[in-house]
Design a protein around this motif. Structure first.
Motif, PDB file in Angstrom:
ATOM      1  N   ALA A 128      18.447  16.396  -8.246  1.00 50.46           N
ATOM      2  CA  ALA A 128      17.041  16.183  -8.288  1.00 50.46           C
ATOM      3  C   ALA A 128      16.396  17.278  -9.142  1.00 50.46           C
ATOM      4  CB  ALA A 128      16.645  16.847  -6.850  1.00 50.46           C
ATOM      5  N   MET A 129      15.525  16.984  -9.948  1.00 49.39           N
ATOM      6  CA  MET A 129      15.139  17.974 -11.074  1.00 49.39           C
ATOM      7  C   MET A 129      13.626  18.608 -10.605  1.00 49.39           C
ATOM      8  SD  MET A 129      14.181  17.230 -14.836  1.00 49.39           S
ATOM      9  CE  MET A 129      15.716  17.015 -15.582  1.00 49.39           C
ATOM     10  N   ASN A 130      13.818  19.900 -10.296  1.00 50.88           N
ATOM     11  CA  ASN A 130      12.727  20.585  -9.254  1.00 50.88           C
ATOM     12  C   ASN A 130      11.873  21.290 -10.471  1.00 50.88           C
ATOM     13  OD1 ASN A 130      10.936  21.197  -7.337  1.00 50.88           O
ATOM     14  ND2 ASN A 130      12.252  23.244  -6.658  1.00 50.88           N
ATOM     15  N   GLY A 131      10.613  21.021 -10.121  1.00 54.68           N
ATOM     16  CA  GLY A 131       9.471  21.916 -11.066  1.00 54.68           C
ATOM     17  C   GLY A 131       9.277  21.159 -12.113  1.00 54.68           C
ATOM     18  N   ILE A 132       8.767  19.869 -12.082  1.00 52.93           N
ATOM     19  CA  ILE A 132       8.505  18.967 -13.396  1.00 52.93           C
ATOM     20  C   ILE A 132       7.131  19.446 -13.692  1.00 52.93           C
ATOM     21  CG2 ILE A 132      10.138  17.251 -12.763  1.00 52.93           C
ATOM     22  CD1 ILE A 132       7.887  15.594 -11.698  1.00 52.93           C
ATOM     23  N   GLY A 177      -5.031  15.878   0.814  1.00 55.21           N
ATOM     24  CA  GLY A 177      -4.953  14.521   1.578  1.00 55.21           C
ATOM     25  C   GLY A 177      -4.738  13.635   0.351  1.00 55.21           C
ATOM     26  N   ASP A 178      -4.136  13.754  -0.783  1.00 51.53           N
ATOM     27  CA  ASP A 178      -3.862  12.956  -1.913  1.00 51.53           C
ATOM     28  C   ASP A 178      -2.626  12.165  -1.884  1.00 51.53           C
ATOM     29  OD1 ASP A 178      -4.122  11.332  -4.219  1.00 51.53           O
ATOM     30  OD2 ASP A 178      -4.493  12.938  -5.435  1.00 51.53           O
ATOM     31  N   ALA A 179      -2.797  10.711  -1.394  1.00 55.02           N
ATOM     32  CA  ALA A 179      -1.468  10.177  -1.226  1.00 55.02           C
ATOM     33  C   ALA A 179      -0.855   9.759  -2.506  1.00 55.02           C
ATOM     34  CB  ALA A 179      -1.664   8.876  -0.584  1.00 55.02           C
ATOM     35  N   ALA A 180      -1.544   9.395  -3.472  1.00 50.38           N
ATOM     36  CA  ALA A 180      -1.121   9.116  -4.785  1.00 50.38           C
ATOM     37  C   ALA A 180      -0.337  10.207  -5.416  1.00 50.38           C
ATOM     38  CB  ALA A 180      -2.356   8.593  -5.665  1.00 50.38           C
ATOM     39  N   LEU A 181      -1.074  11.514  -5.352  1.00 49.69           N
ATOM     40  CA  LEU A 181      -0.343  13.028  -5.681  1.00 49.69           C
ATOM     41  C   LEU A 181       0.890  12.822  -5.181  1.00 49.69           C
ATOM     42  CD1 LEU A 181      -0.636  15.078  -7.891  1.00 49.69           C
ATOM     43  CD2 LEU A 181      -1.946  16.369  -6.227  1.00 49.69           C
ATOM     44  N   LEU A 182       0.846  12.745  -3.910  1.00 46.77           N
ATOM     45  CA  LEU A 182       2.100  12.854  -3.049  1.00 46.77           C
ATOM     46  C   LEU A 182       3.381  12.043  -3.850  1.00 46.77           C
ATOM     47  CD1 LEU A 182       3.769  14.244  -0.859  1.00 46.77           C
ATOM     48  CD2 LEU A 182       2.979  12.434   0.797  1.00 46.77           C
ATOM     49  N   ASP A 183       3.083  10.656  -4.168  1.00 41.26           N
ATOM     50  CA  ASP A 183       3.954   9.822  -4.463  1.00 41.26           C
ATOM     51  C   ASP A 183       4.256  10.397  -6.053  1.00 41.26           C
ATOM     52  OD1 ASP A 183       3.825   8.332  -2.324  1.00 41.26           O
ATOM     53  OD2 ASP A 183       2.356   7.003  -3.198  1.00 41.26           O
ATOM     54  N   ARG A 184       3.478  10.898  -6.820  1.00 47.62           N
ATOM     55  CA  ARG A 184       3.778  11.358  -7.867  1.00 47.62           C
ATOM     56  C   ARG A 184       4.575  12.662  -8.113  1.00 47.62           C
ATOM     57  NH1 ARG A 184      -1.784  10.199  -9.429  1.00 47.62           N
ATOM     58  NH2 ARG A 184      -1.927  12.639  -9.298  1.00 47.62           N
ATOM     59  N   SER A 185       4.582  13.415  -6.914  1.00 51.87           N
ATOM     60  CA  SER A 185       5.336  14.525  -7.007  1.00 51.87           C
ATOM     61  C   SER A 185       6.822  14.220  -6.669  1.00 51.87           C
ATOM     62  CB  SER A 185       5.012  15.411  -5.573  1.00 51.87           C
ATOM     63  OG  SER A 185       5.365  14.797  -4.020  1.00 51.87           O
ATOM     64  N   ALA A 237       7.530  20.152  -5.948  1.00 54.96           N
ATOM     65  CA  ALA A 237       7.232  20.869  -4.469  1.00 54.96           C
ATOM     66  C   ALA A 237       5.751  21.240  -4.510  1.00 54.96           C
ATOM     67  CB  ALA A 237       8.073  21.829  -4.026  1.00 54.96           C
ATOM     68  N   ARG A 238       5.507  21.895  -5.540  1.00 56.55           N
ATOM     69  CA  ARG A 238       4.049  22.181  -5.801  1.00 56.55           C
ATOM     70  C   ARG A 238       3.029  21.176  -5.513  1.00 56.55           C
ATOM     71  NH1 ARG A 238       3.761  27.741  -6.429  1.00 56.55           N
ATOM     72  NH2 ARG A 238       5.472  28.770  -7.362  1.00 56.55           N
ATOM     73  N   LEU A 239       3.249  20.089  -6.402  1.00 55.56           N
ATOM     74  CA  LEU A 239       2.555  19.003  -6.561  1.00 55.56           C
ATOM     75  C   LEU A 239       2.407  18.432  -4.853  1.00 55.56           C
ATOM     76  CD1 LEU A 239       3.336  16.835  -9.727  1.00 55.56           C
ATOM     77  CD2 LEU A 239       1.331  18.443  -9.205  1.00 55.56           C
ATOM     78  N   ALA A 240       3.539  18.646  -4.322  1.00 58.78           N
ATOM     79  CA  ALA A 240       3.408  17.972  -2.791  1.00 58.78           C
ATOM     80  C   ALA A 240       2.561  19.079  -2.010  1.00 58.78           C
ATOM     81  CB  ALA A 240       5.018  17.581  -2.396  1.00 58.78           C
ATOM     82  N   TRP A 272       0.700  -1.218  -0.122  1.00 55.44           N
ATOM     83  CA  TRP A 272       0.044  -0.146   0.097  1.00 55.44           C
ATOM     84  C   TRP A 272       0.769   1.236   0.039  1.00 55.44           C
ATOM     85  CZ3 TRP A 272      -5.241  -0.394  -0.776  1.00 55.44           C
ATOM     86  CH2 TRP A 272      -5.687  -1.499  -0.410  1.00 55.44           C
ATOM     87  N   ASN A 273       2.211   1.076   0.441  1.00 54.72           N
ATOM     88  CA  ASN A 273       2.887   2.234   0.592  1.00 54.72           C
ATOM     89  C   ASN A 273       4.240   2.058   0.040  1.00 54.72           C
ATOM     90  OD1 ASN A 273       3.808   4.935   1.086  1.00 54.72           O
ATOM     91  ND2 ASN A 273       3.332   4.943   3.171  1.00 54.72           N
ATOM     92  N   PRO A 274       4.516   1.843  -1.036  1.00 53.78           N
ATOM     93  CA  PRO A 274       5.913   1.427  -1.363  1.00 53.78           C
ATOM     94  C   PRO A 274       7.227   2.500  -0.936  1.00 53.78           C
ATOM     95  CG  PRO A 274       4.418   1.201  -3.311  1.00 53.78           C
ATOM     96  CD  PRO A 274       3.868   2.041  -1.990  1.00 53.78           C
ATOM     97  N   GLN A 275       6.459   3.998  -1.094  1.00 53.46           N
ATOM     98  CA  GLN A 275       7.626   4.636  -0.353  1.00 53.46           C
ATOM     99  C   GLN A 275       8.040   4.750   1.006  1.00 53.46           C
ATOM    100  OE1 GLN A 275       9.352   6.684  -2.465  1.00 53.46           O
ATOM    101  NE2 GLN A 275       8.102   6.310  -4.513  1.00 53.46           N
TER     102      GLN A 275
END
Length: 524
Positions: free
Chosen positions: A147-151, A193-201, A183-186, A45-48
């Protein structure tokens, strides 16, 4: 949970857990040793979170990490979001000057940091200064994270990242990787409260990399490892609970049913609409082309009459060939107009290729013939009458001209032959003029009849082209709609299979989720 499962607060503190935390033997989260079954649940459920726990157990960051990047709003937001993760990574102030970063990885002096985080722009490739910095830091034995920031702001960041990796490999840094982050997506994931979006960030992956790369070890007795493990387990439980709510709400099957209803409503693939549009457009094209043909034939008739009026009598015999050439040129113009109009019609139809349908498949007939040459004009009573009138007028004119000679008695007899000669000349001129006028009128009448026949043939040409285009375009509409019908049926079948599978698997999925929740609840 039953009351007997509540641990003793003193025992929890002894294990390095915060008071109130649960454990099973010595394998609770406070001990830093996650049981295999619990680790399997977290991995699903939480690979990260699993990666973070592994990194913490191996080597976690107690030392500072040098941050090399621009001192702007994006870097500040990245530091802010990273600060929300546990264990907390101690980042230095951002160093935007590459030269200063080469001299020291700590802006305040002291021992250099063992890890350096270099922020790259997601919209541009690596420069020479950055590559030189990477070589210097690696030569000094400092571990480097890129790290490539701002994707979120660049759609082509993947190609830029691939190019940067190629540049690093050419400089001997094939082992280096570039972590794409936003960082904006995070921040948006944290707000929603979107965990999937946090992983994509990418922030969780970057934090795990920083945690694994930083030097030092975390003392299990200081509570930081216990807090981190408890947070990962809590996040995992929240994800499972959210999945359970989704399964019980039936939102996905409802969305699939709505999509299936929409597909079934348009199952004919738009065939009826396309055929109705095709018939209307073809009728309009036929009317427009017929009107154009009529106007062009009338213009040719006017031009022919004007040319006949100016033509010399000796050239009247060659005029049918000239008219045939003009009709051939007019046919080319008409064919071009037909092709253009049918091509425009094809582009307006949905699901039909916009190629030149008319020019590719329309039958090409020869140009209309103006018919046989005009027959020789037959002399009638009008010609004989004109001969008589011309002779009479000539004799009268001759007598008028020689009337002064009649005053001389000796010349009176000589005036008779002169009178007759003048009468014959005038009669010949009148007959000749009458013949030319009649011949011109005869050719003019032939032109009118010939152009009526030409107009009928051109209109038939238009009607034939429209019928052929209707046949081909209708076939294309049917084939295109049949393809869409097959695709629609396939998608409907997939949706029905999903709905049935969801209905059949929902109890098992709910039971699996509840088992995973129970597994987590036994250790927190």
């Amino acid at each position: 949970m039953p009351g007997s499962d509540q641990p003793d607060p003193g025992r929890a503190t002894e294990l390095g857990m915060p008071p109130g935390a649960r454990s099973v033997g010595s394998a609770g989260p406070g001990s830093g040793d996650v049981p295999p079954e619990l680790e399997a649940v977290v991995a699903r459920w939480n690979p990260q979170g699993t990666a973070l726990l592994k990194a913490v157990r191996s080597a976690v960051a107690a030392s500072r990490v040098a941050l090399i990047g621009p001192d702007d709003a994006n870097t500040t937001l990245l530091r802010t979001e990273l600060a929300r993760f546990e264990p907390r990574i101690d980042l230095t102030e951002p160093m935007s000057e590459v030269g200063a970063a080469v001299e020291s990885t700590l802006p305040t002096g002291g021992a250099p940091a063992a890890v350096a985080l270099i922020l790259l722009d997601a919209g541009s490739t690596l420069g020479t200064d950055t590559l030189r910095l990477v070589r210097r830091l690696r030569a000094d034995g400092i571990r480097i994270l890129l790290a490539m920031n701002g994707i979120h702001a660049y759609g082509d960041w993947r190609s830029v990242r691939a190019h940067n990796l190629e540049l690093l490999a050419a400089q001997g840094g094939a082992d280096l990787d570039i972590v794409p982050v936003s960082a904006r997506l995070a921040a948006a994931a944290r707000t929603g409260g979107d965990a999937a979006l946090l992983d994509r960030s990418g922030l969780t992956a970057l934090h795990a990399e920083l945690t694994a790369s930083a030097a030092g070890a975390v003392d299990a007795g200081d509570g930081r490892l216990a807090a981190l493990t408890a947070r990962v387990l809590a996040e995992t439980r929240e994800r499972i609970v959210a999945q359970v709510a989704t399964l019980r709400s039936g939102a996905e099957p409802a969305r699939w049913r709505e999509e299936r209803a929409t597909l079934l409503a348009g199952r004919d693939g738009g065939r009826a609409t396309a055929m109705s549009t095709l018939r209307g457009q073809l009728h309009l094209a036929r009317v427009d082309l017929m009107t154009e043909v009529g106007g062009q034939v009338r213009a040719l008739h006017v031009a022919a009459r004007t040319e006949l009026d100016r033509l010399r009598p000796a050239d009247l015999g060659d005029y049918p060939d000239r008219l045939q050439q003009a009709v051939s040129e007019l046919t080319v113009v008409v064919d071009h107009g037909i092709d253009r109009r049918l091509a425009e019609l094809a582009t307006r139809l949905d699901g039909v290729d916009s190629g030149d349908v008319a020019s590719a498949h329309r039958r090409r007939d020869p140009a209309p013939r103006v018919g046989p040459d005009p027959e020789p004009r037959h002399r009638g009573v009008e010609d004989h009458l004109m001969i008589a009138l011309g002779a009479s007028a000539g004799v009268g004119l001759g007598r008028l001209l020689v009337s002064p000679l009649a005053l001389v008695p000796a010349l009176d007899v000589a005036s008779i032959p002169v009178t007759l000669l003048l009468g014959a000349c005038v009669a010949w001129w009148v007959v000749r003029a009458r013949r030319q006028v009649a011949d011109r009128a005869h050719v003019r009448q032939w032109v009118s009849d010939a152009l009526v026949n030409v107009k009928a043939q051109l209109e038939q040409r238009v009607a034939t082209a429209v019928v052929e285009a209707e046949t081909e375009l209708a076939d294309r509409v049917v084939r295109a709609s049949a393809t869409r019908i097959i695709d629609t049926d396939r998608r409907v079948a997939e949706l029905e299979a999903r709905i049935r599978r969801a209905a059949a698997e929902q109890p098992g999925q709910l039971a699996a989720c509840e088992r995973d929740i129970a597994t987590i609840d036994r250790y927190i």
